[in-house]
Design an enzyme around this catalytic site. Structure first.
Site, PDB file in Angstrom:
ATOM      1  N   ASP A  76       0.640  -1.148  -0.020  1.00  0.00           N
ATOM      2  CA  ASP A  76      -0.072   0.015  -0.003  1.00  0.00           C
ATOM      3  C   ASP A  76       0.837   1.300  -0.013  1.00  0.00           C
ATOM      4  O   ASP A  76       2.023   1.094   0.580  1.00  0.00           O
ATOM      5  CB  ASP A  76      -0.843   0.074   1.383  1.00  0.00           C
ATOM      6  CG  ASP A  76      -1.792   1.194   1.393  1.00  0.00           C
ATOM      7  OD1 ASP A  76      -2.248   1.446   0.480  1.00  0.00           O
ATOM      8  OD2 ASP A  76      -1.925   1.651   2.422  1.00  0.00           O
ATOM      9  N   ASP A 117      -1.565  -1.125   6.121  1.00  0.00           N
ATOM     10  CA  ASP A 117      -1.794  -0.587   7.259  1.00  0.00           C
ATOM     11  C   ASP A 117      -2.657  -1.611   8.218  1.00  0.00           C
ATOM     12  O   ASP A 117      -2.684  -1.203   9.521  1.00  0.00           O
ATOM     13  CB  ASP A 117      -2.313   0.925   7.398  1.00  0.00           C
ATOM     14  CG  ASP A 117      -3.695   0.926   6.904  1.00  0.00           C
ATOM     15  OD1 ASP A 117      -4.519  -0.184   6.608  1.00  0.00           O
ATOM     16  OD2 ASP A 117      -4.177   2.047   6.371  1.00  0.00           O
ATOM     17  N   ASP A 156      -6.900  -2.313   4.282  1.00  0.00           N
ATOM     18  CA  ASP A 156      -6.079  -3.447   3.840  1.00  0.00           C
ATOM     19  C   ASP A 156      -6.232  -4.779   4.266  1.00  0.00           C
ATOM     20  O   ASP A 156      -5.701  -5.770   3.742  1.00  0.00           O
ATOM     21  CB  ASP A 156      -4.499  -3.103   3.620  1.00  0.00           C
ATOM     22  CG  ASP A 156      -4.382  -1.910   3.135  1.00  0.00           C
ATOM     23  OD1 ASP A 156      -4.559  -1.659   2.050  1.00  0.00           O
ATOM     24  OD2 ASP A 156      -3.488  -0.962   3.636  1.00  0.00           O
TER      25      ASP A 156
END
Length: 790
Positions: free
Chosen positions: A479, A679, A683
């Protein structure tokens, strides 16, 4: 929820978190918890479920079902680790983590002494060590005369005839004390293994020493009952008291050395437990202070932390300012400034100022407790490589007994005189040398040491399977926000489009954003505070989700947000303004437009800075052979800018949380072994689908539950360390298994008499016992090398 900036930013932050809808109040069906990732699911609607031991478990995604089926016992074991946060309450077997009970005892499967799942700081290891040493020295003191009396004739030294009878009785009596008292624990464990018919190493020890002692006792007391095959050339029946006594003493020595080495594997957990203070200073309603035990602290209590003291539990600062050393979480040596409203974590150290705090988490819900529980769970879980040892152990002991019987029959049939005496020696040697202790310890002892080493480096593996699987990862998906970047957007530039100055534009935007909690709004407010901008009165504020905000400021109609908001409000953006916005986006910024009375008057660029160590970490990760992929909900221009700066191999932008899981699923279908770093909140679906989910940052709550690996320090370099530790651990386990298999492959034939036809040598049961004990110690010693792994 307040939404500002671009839609993609919302998708890349908490706005993208999947929403869980509660059942109607009249519906009696309770929600279930996914045992893999910890998310709450509705049993009535989820299609993902699995049966295990007569119970149905429900899951949020197919990936969680697959992981549960692969290692169900480990996931169901985790909640018991949290229950075991009271040190010494629950005991388990170092070789069979599924064996758990309240209080000490012996494992019904392997016979080893159970040990606490959680070490206690009050545990008096020195007292237990001294007790074991006294027992060992006493056994050695009783065994030495037996050994010397038996060995003197072989060294050409014979006692006077008058002393021979007395010496025989001394040897018999001392050996009997050693075997019956010193070997009592071995006989008890061996006997218990027969009731569920799970023969183990103590079965072999008990049979070997028991046969040697019973035979020697009968030969000493009733020698006339033995046929010629048991007699030597002088007509005497040999006794083997010294073998039985030495075997018991050497096995006790091996157990002691192994126990002492295993204690060193718990040092990492003890160090973590030692971070929390034992007491807290609680403030009463009359502002009185009292020191109370840590377990008496409750949520909502107000505590005072003086300079130099440790923060007792998790909470927030109510008053005071100070610098707090958070190196136990982040590894950063520089203390962090704390003031009213800032979070405090239990175990960190208050440096130079007095603080009062409100307690928000206690007991097993604190950050430190979660870290300790996760390390303990990882240490006690089984790695896939353990299945090799388990399959061998299932038939190993019966096979050894069969080999011992064949060795006895072979020596009794074709061996030299005294045939039956040689047959007995061979059978006992086979039983002793083949004890599978080293084989059983090969995997779990490495996992325990690796988990502890990982915790010291800020790497929290969920279980042993994660440690092993990390080694095979070839693709790393990340991410952007909070993983590659700091996760704290800041205002980088303001571009006036008309007559308004920077301060005026910032005053308009900050006045609208004053009450918002959105990260982009906080960036605007922080800049306004730093530049001492005077805020204006705002009214009639309206929020467009994923677009921005509008309202009246100083009798002006103000709109502040992305191009979608401008289009909705009918604000036209000319080509020059759009070009300027694209330039800012090309620099990796999120761009917002400020409009006054329907006309664009300024552009605001907010950037989430790339972490200082991200570039070097990605260079190292790529050099190690990993394919790097970035998944983000941000727009393609911003994502491409970040990707170019970091030389990332593959980029997917404008991706929703569900879309991230789909991308990872597609990569896995290509045959890739995928790790996902995020995180751990929005996610969570992607973390669950990946082969290895990696939570960045402090890893609380959903982050720690969704991921197989949590990087406490929040640095990408931790992934490289985790992969290196995984490779070293798997290599160490394979070395241990190799040592154990080779030891038995060589030891059993030698004990059975393979050297006799060539060299006329027979392996003594005493040498077999020494070799068996040292094999276990060597496996533990080899595993302890992981404490120095990079």
């Amino acid at each position: 929820m307040n939404a500002h900036g671009t839609c993609c930013h919302a998708a890349d932050s908490q706005a993208g978190t999947p929403t869980l809808h509660a059942l109607p109040p009249h519906d009696a069906t309770p929600l279930a918890k996914d045992p893999v990732c910890g998310m709450t699911v509705d049993p009535a609607t989820t299609p993902h479920r699995a049966e295990y031991e007569g119970h149905t478990y429900y899951f949020c995604a197919a990936g969680c079902v697959q992981k549960f089926i692969a290692n169900a016992s480990a996931y169901l074991h985790e909640h018991r680790v949290v229950e075991a946060m009271v040190p010494g309450a629950t005991y388990t077997c170092p070789m069979h983590p599924e064996v758990q009970q309240d209080g000490p005892g012996d494992c019904p499967k392997c016979g080893m002494a159970l040990e606490p799942m959680m070490p206690s700081l009050e545990e008096d290891d020195s007292a237990e060590t001294k007790a074991m040493q006294r027992r060992l020295w006493l056994l050695a003191g009783l065994t030495l005369p037996v050994f010397l009396l038996a060995m003197l004739p072989h060294m050409g030294m014979h006692l006077p005839a008058a002393w021979t009878g007395a010496a025989g009785w001394i040897e018999a009596l001392l050996a009997t004390v050693v075997v019956l008292w010193g070997g009592a624990p071995f006989f008890a464990r061996g006997w218990r293994s027969l009731r569920p018919w799970q023969p183990n190493m103590y079965t072999l020890i008990a049979v070997g020493t028991g046969v040697a002692w019973i035979y020697s006792t009968l030969a000493f007391v009733l020698p006339s009952i033995f046929p010629p095959g048991f007699r030597d050339m002088h007509g005497r029946v040999a006794v083997y008291f010294e073998s039985a006594a030495v075997i018991v003493t050497l096995v006790t020595l091996g157990d002691f050395l192994e126990w002492r080495a295993r204690r060193r594997t718990g040092e990492a957990l003890k160090a973590l437990l030692g971070l929390a203070p034992k007491t807290a200073r609680r403030l009463s309603g009359h502002n009185e202070e009292h020191d109370v035990p840590l377990d008496a602290v409750q949520v909502g209590d107000v505590l005072r932390i003086r300079p130099g003291e440790k923060v007792p539990v998790d909470g927030v600062v109510l008053s005071g300012t100070s610098q707090v050393d958070e190196s136990m979480l982040t590894g950063e040596p520089m203390p962090v400034a704390k003031e009213q409203g800032d979070a405090l974590t239990g175990g960190t150290v208050n440096r130079d100022g007095a603080l009062t705090m409100r307690v928000e988490k206690v007991g097993a819900s604190t950050m430190l407790a979660q870290i300790v529980a996760q390390v303990a769970h990882a240490q006690r879980s089984k790695a896939p490589l353990q299945r090799v040892a388990d399959r061998v152990a299932a038939w190993f002991v019966p096979a050894v007994i069969a080999v011992a019987a064949l060795a006895f029959a072979g020596w009794a049939w074709v061996g030299p005189d005294p045939r039956f005496a040689h047959a007995l020696i061979a059978a006992v040697s086979v039983l002793i040398v083949a004890c599978p202790c080293a084989l059983g310890l090969a995997t779990p002892i490495s996992i325990m040491v690796a988990s502890g080493r990982g915790a010291q480096q800020g790497l929290l593996f969920k279980d042993a399977a994660a440690i092993e699987a990390m080694r095979d990862i070839d693709t790393l998906v990340m991410d952007k926000t909070g993983t590659l970047t700091e996760g704290r957007p800041s205002l980088t530039s303001v571009v006036p489009l008309g007559s308004y100055t920077r301060s005026q534009l910032l005053a308009f935007a900050a006045s609208l954003e004053r009450s918002s909690e959105h990260p982009l709004a906080k960036a605007i407010m922080t800049a306004a505070q730093e530049e001492h901008v005077h805020l204006l009165d705002a009214a009639d504020i309206h929020i467009l989700a994923g677009g921005g905000v509008s309202g009246h400021v100083s009798q002006n109609n103000i709109a502040f947000g992305n191009e979608r908001l401008m289009a909705t409000l009918g604000v036209a953006l000319d080509p020059d303004t759009l070009a300027k916005a694209d330039v800012l986006r090309g620099e990796g910024a999120t761009v917002m437009t400020l409009a006054v009375d329907g006309k664009p008057v300024g552009l605001f660029a907010v950037s989430d800075r790339i972490k200082s160590d991200t570039l070097s970490a990605i260079v190292d990760l790529k050099a190690s052979g990993l394919h790097i992929v970035m998944l983000t909900g941000d727009n393609a221009i911003t994502a491409s800018s970040v990707a170019r700066a970091l030389a990332i191999d593959e980029v997917h932008a404008d991706v929703s949380p569900a879309g991230k899981a789909e991308v990872i699923g597609a990569l896995r279908k290509q045959g890739r072994r995928v790790a996902m770093a995020g995180d751990g909140i929005n996610d969570a679906p992607a973390l669950a689908v990946a082969d290895i989910g990696i939570a960045m940052g402090q890893g609380t709550d959903v982050a720690m539950e969704s991921a197989q690996l949590t990087l406490v320090k929040g640095r990408l370099s931790g992934i490289l360390h985790a992969r290196s530790l995984s490779q070293a651990t798997v290599r160490n386990i394979r070395q241990n298994l190799f040592f154990a298999f080779i030891y038995n492959a060589l030891g059993v034939p030698l004990a059975a008499g393979a050297l006799y036809p060539l060299f006329g040598m027979v392996l003594s049961p005493m040498i077999a016992a020494l070799a068996m004990s040292l094999s276990s110690v060597s496996v533990v010693g080899n595993a302890l090398r992981l404490r120095r792994a990079a």
